[in-house]
Scaffold this motif. Structure first.
Motif, PDB file in Angstrom:
ATOM      1  N   GLU A 126     -20.282 -20.677  16.216  1.00  0.00           N
ATOM      2  CA  GLU A 126     -21.551 -20.079  15.796  1.00  0.00           C
ATOM      3  C   GLU A 126     -21.433 -19.434  14.428  1.00  0.00           C
ATOM      4  O   GLU A 126     -22.396 -19.399  13.644  1.00  0.00           O
ATOM      5  N   MET A 127     -20.240 -18.926  14.101  1.00  0.00           N
ATOM      6  CA  MET A 127     -20.020 -18.229  12.838  1.00  0.00           C
ATOM      7  C   MET A 127     -20.292 -19.117  11.622  1.00  0.00           C
ATOM      8  O   MET A 127     -20.542 -18.601  10.525  1.00  0.00           O
ATOM      9  N   LEU A 128     -20.256 -20.425  11.800  1.00  0.00           N
ATOM     10  CA  LEU A 128     -20.506 -21.314  10.667  1.00  0.00           C
ATOM     11  C   LEU A 128     -21.920 -21.159  10.109  1.00  0.00           C
ATOM     12  O   LEU A 128     -22.167 -21.457   8.941  1.00  0.00           O
ATOM     13  N   LYS A 129     -22.848 -20.685  10.943  1.00  0.00           N
ATOM     14  CA  LYS A 129     -24.207 -20.459  10.452  1.00  0.00           C
ATOM     15  C   LYS A 129     -24.209 -19.449   9.308  1.00  0.00           C
ATOM     16  O   LYS A 129     -25.012 -19.552   8.378  1.00  0.00           O
ATOM     17  N   GLY A 130     -23.314 -18.482   9.401  1.00  0.00           N
ATOM     18  CA  GLY A 130     -23.216 -17.479   8.346  1.00  0.00           C
ATOM     19  C   GLY A 130     -22.721 -18.040   7.038  1.00  0.00           C
ATOM     20  O   GLY A 130     -22.875 -17.416   5.984  1.00  0.00           O
ATOM     21  N   LEU A 131     -22.137 -19.243   7.087  1.00  0.00           N
ATOM     22  CA  LEU A 131     -21.663 -19.927   5.884  1.00  0.00           C
ATOM     23  C   LEU A 131     -22.626 -21.014   5.436  1.00  0.00           C
ATOM     24  O   LEU A 131     -22.316 -21.824   4.577  1.00  0.00           O
ATOM     25  N   GLY A 132     -23.811 -21.038   6.070  1.00  0.00           N
ATOM     26  CA  GLY A 132     -24.837 -21.990   5.665  1.00  0.00           C
ATOM     27  C   GLY A 132     -24.831 -23.312   6.397  1.00  0.00           C
ATOM     28  O   GLY A 132     -25.529 -24.247   6.004  1.00  0.00           O
TER      29      GLY A 132
ATOM     30  N   SER B 238     -16.777 -34.255  -5.281  1.00  0.00           N
ATOM     31  CA  SER B 238     -17.158 -34.057  -3.883  1.00  0.00           C
ATOM     32  C   SER B 238     -17.372 -32.574  -3.598  1.00  0.00           C
ATOM     33  O   SER B 238     -16.411 -31.846  -3.354  1.00  0.00           O
ATOM     34  N   PRO B 239     -18.618 -32.100  -3.619  1.00  0.00           N
ATOM     35  CA  PRO B 239     -18.895 -30.677  -3.357  1.00  0.00           C
ATOM     36  C   PRO B 239     -18.410 -30.286  -1.959  1.00  0.00           C
ATOM     37  O   PRO B 239     -18.439 -31.097  -1.025  1.00  0.00           O
ATOM     38  N   PRO B 240     -17.963 -29.045  -1.788  1.00  0.00           N
ATOM     39  CA  PRO B 240     -17.439 -28.601  -0.497  1.00  0.00           C
ATOM     40  C   PRO B 240     -18.539 -28.408   0.541  1.00  0.00           C
ATOM     41  O   PRO B 240     -19.699 -28.192   0.202  1.00  0.00           O
ATOM     42  N   ASP B 241     -18.150 -28.480   1.815  1.00  0.00           N
ATOM     43  CA  ASP B 241     -19.104 -28.264   2.910  1.00  0.00           C
ATOM     44  C   ASP B 241     -19.536 -26.810   3.020  1.00  0.00           C
ATOM     45  O   ASP B 241     -20.659 -26.519   3.454  1.00  0.00           O
ATOM     46  N   VAL B 242     -18.649 -25.908   2.677  1.00  0.00           N
ATOM     47  CA  VAL B 242     -18.918 -24.471   2.758  1.00  0.00           C
ATOM     48  C   VAL B 242     -18.497 -23.827   1.440  1.00  0.00           C
ATOM     49  O   VAL B 242     -17.675 -24.390   0.707  1.00  0.00           O
ATOM     50  N   PRO B 243     -19.041 -22.655   1.111  1.00  0.00           N
ATOM     51  CA  PRO B 243     -18.712 -22.009  -0.160  1.00  0.00           C
ATOM     52  C   PRO B 243     -17.374 -21.286  -0.114  1.00  0.00           C
ATOM     53  O   PRO B 243     -17.277 -20.072  -0.285  1.00  0.00           O
ATOM     54  N   ALA B 244     -16.325 -22.055   0.126  1.00  0.00           N
ATOM     55  CA  ALA B 244     -14.991 -21.461   0.242  1.00  0.00           C
ATOM     56  C   ALA B 244     -13.938 -22.533   0.012  1.00  0.00           C
ATOM     57  O   ALA B 244     -14.196 -23.731   0.215  1.00  0.00           O
ATOM     58  N   LEU B 245     -12.754 -22.111  -0.399  1.00  0.00           N
ATOM     59  CA  LEU B 245     -11.621 -23.009  -0.547  1.00  0.00           C
ATOM     60  C   LEU B 245     -10.360 -22.252  -0.174  1.00  0.00           C
ATOM     61  O   LEU B 245     -10.297 -21.019  -0.247  1.00  0.00           O
TER      62      LEU B 245
ATOM     63  N   HIS C 153      -1.189 -19.296   0.161  1.00  0.00           N
ATOM     64  CA  HIS C 153      -1.683 -18.352  -0.849  1.00  0.00           C
ATOM     65  C   HIS C 153      -2.839 -17.522  -0.309  1.00  0.00           C
ATOM     66  O   HIS C 153      -2.674 -16.352  -0.022  1.00  0.00           O
ATOM     67  N   GLY C 154      -4.022 -18.114  -0.187  1.00  0.00           N
ATOM     68  CA  GLY C 154      -5.152 -17.329   0.292  1.00  0.00           C
ATOM     69  C   GLY C 154      -6.471 -18.056   0.174  1.00  0.00           C
ATOM     70  O   GLY C 154      -6.539 -19.208  -0.263  1.00  0.00           O
ATOM     71  N   ILE C 155      -7.527 -17.342   0.563  1.00  0.00           N
ATOM     72  CA  ILE C 155      -8.877 -17.895   0.598  1.00  0.00           C
ATOM     73  C   ILE C 155      -9.700 -17.384  -0.586  1.00  0.00           C
ATOM     74  O   ILE C 155      -9.555 -16.228  -1.001  1.00  0.00           O
ATOM     75  N   THR C 156     -10.556 -18.248  -1.120  1.00  0.00           N
ATOM     76  CA  THR C 156     -11.498 -17.870  -2.176  1.00  0.00           C
ATOM     77  C   THR C 156     -12.894 -18.253  -1.717  1.00  0.00           C
ATOM     78  O   THR C 156     -13.106 -19.367  -1.220  1.00  0.00           O
ATOM     79  N   VAL C 157     -13.849 -17.332  -1.877  1.00  0.00           N
ATOM     80  CA  VAL C 157     -15.247 -17.624  -1.560  1.00  0.00           C
ATOM     81  C   VAL C 157     -16.110 -17.263  -2.758  1.00  0.00           C
ATOM     82  O   VAL C 157     -15.694 -16.494  -3.629  1.00  0.00           O
ATOM     83  N   TRP C 158     -17.314 -17.798  -2.791  1.00  0.00           N
ATOM     84  CA  TRP C 158     -18.274 -17.452  -3.843  1.00  0.00           C
ATOM     85  C   TRP C 158     -19.657 -17.374  -3.214  1.00  0.00           C
ATOM     86  O   TRP C 158     -19.943 -18.015  -2.209  1.00  0.00           O
ATOM     87  N   ALA C 159     -20.526 -16.551  -3.808  1.00  0.00           N
ATOM     88  CA  ALA C 159     -21.837 -16.317  -3.210  1.00  0.00           C
ATOM     89  C   ALA C 159     -22.805 -15.789  -4.258  1.00  0.00           C
ATOM     90  O   ALA C 159     -22.418 -15.453  -5.386  1.00  0.00           O
ATOM     91  N   THR C 160     -24.068 -15.690  -3.849  1.00  0.00           N
ATOM     92  CA  THR C 160     -25.123 -15.239  -4.762  1.00  0.00           C
ATOM     93  C   THR C 160     -25.262 -13.720  -4.813  1.00  0.00           C
ATOM     94  O   THR C 160     -26.096 -13.220  -5.561  1.00  0.00           O
TER      95      THR C 160
END
Length: 209
Positions: free
Chosen positions: A120-126, A159-166, A171-178
């Protein structure tokens, strides 16, 4: 240095992540883009649990230092933030944290993407599909961060990503948002998913792919 709202938000979020154990020592980096295309980013070598407005560097859209204290250097991963803002013009915040779970799940697969469970948490990622099949892109870690940034730009341009994260392996996680609030939510959601994946493997729950 001006104590503008962008720095106040970055300081608050860095402190929050620090207390979650995701920005221990001086690890991680956060940035906020300004209307003119420049962005503030945490300086290298600063504890993320004790930041002040003087612990940031402003970077021009071309990657040049615009404003900083003489003793500070921009984050070593500034190039990644710069390429994210280039690729995603609507993004105004880019957050990168390190967690144990992020490093563990980065080794769960050999390839360059991590299948995500249909939580369900995927909804929060669009992601609003029923029983979605999406994945998180994984990039190899390199000592030269500009090489990671180049890999990100090349892959996402094709190829754009499915979610705004990589995820950067080991190493670690990177996210981006508005917005800063949304970027903070994305970090928390992705880290929740990582904890789920680690627990699922430990308990023998079938993985999704």
């Amino acid at each position: 240095m001006t104590n503008d709202k962008h720095l106040t938000e970055l300081i608050a979020n860095a402190c929050h992540f620090y207390h979650q154990g995701w920005m221990i020592g001086t690890a991680g980096n956060l940035s906020a883009r300004l209307p003119n295309g420049s962005f503030w980013i945490t300086a290298s070598g600063c504890s993320k649990g004790e930041l002040s407005p003087s612990d940031f560097v402003r970077i021009s859209p071309q990657g040049q230092v615009e404003q900083t204290s003489p003793s500070l250097k921009p984050s070593a991963e500034t190039a990644i933030h710069q390429v994210i803002y280039k690729l995603f013009p609507d993004a105004t915040s880019c957050y990168h944290v390190h967690s144990v779970e992020a490093n563990l799940v980065s080794r769960f697969v050999q390839g360059d993407s991590l299948p995500l469970p249909p939580l369900e948490m995927l909804k929060g990622l669009g992601v609003w599909e029923e029983n979605p099949k999406c994945s998180l892109p994984i990039f190899a870690n390199h000592l030269q961060v500009t090489r990671i940034a180049a890999d990100i730009e090349e892959r996402f341009t094709k190829s754009p990503p499915d979610v705004p994260a990589l995820l950067i392996r080991d190493h670690g996680i990177t996210v981006w948002a508005t917005s800063p609030e949304t970027a903070r939510n994305y970090i928390e959601l992705v880290e929740y998913i990582f904890r789920y994946l680690v627990a699922a493997r430990r308990t023998g729950i079938e993985e999704f792919g």
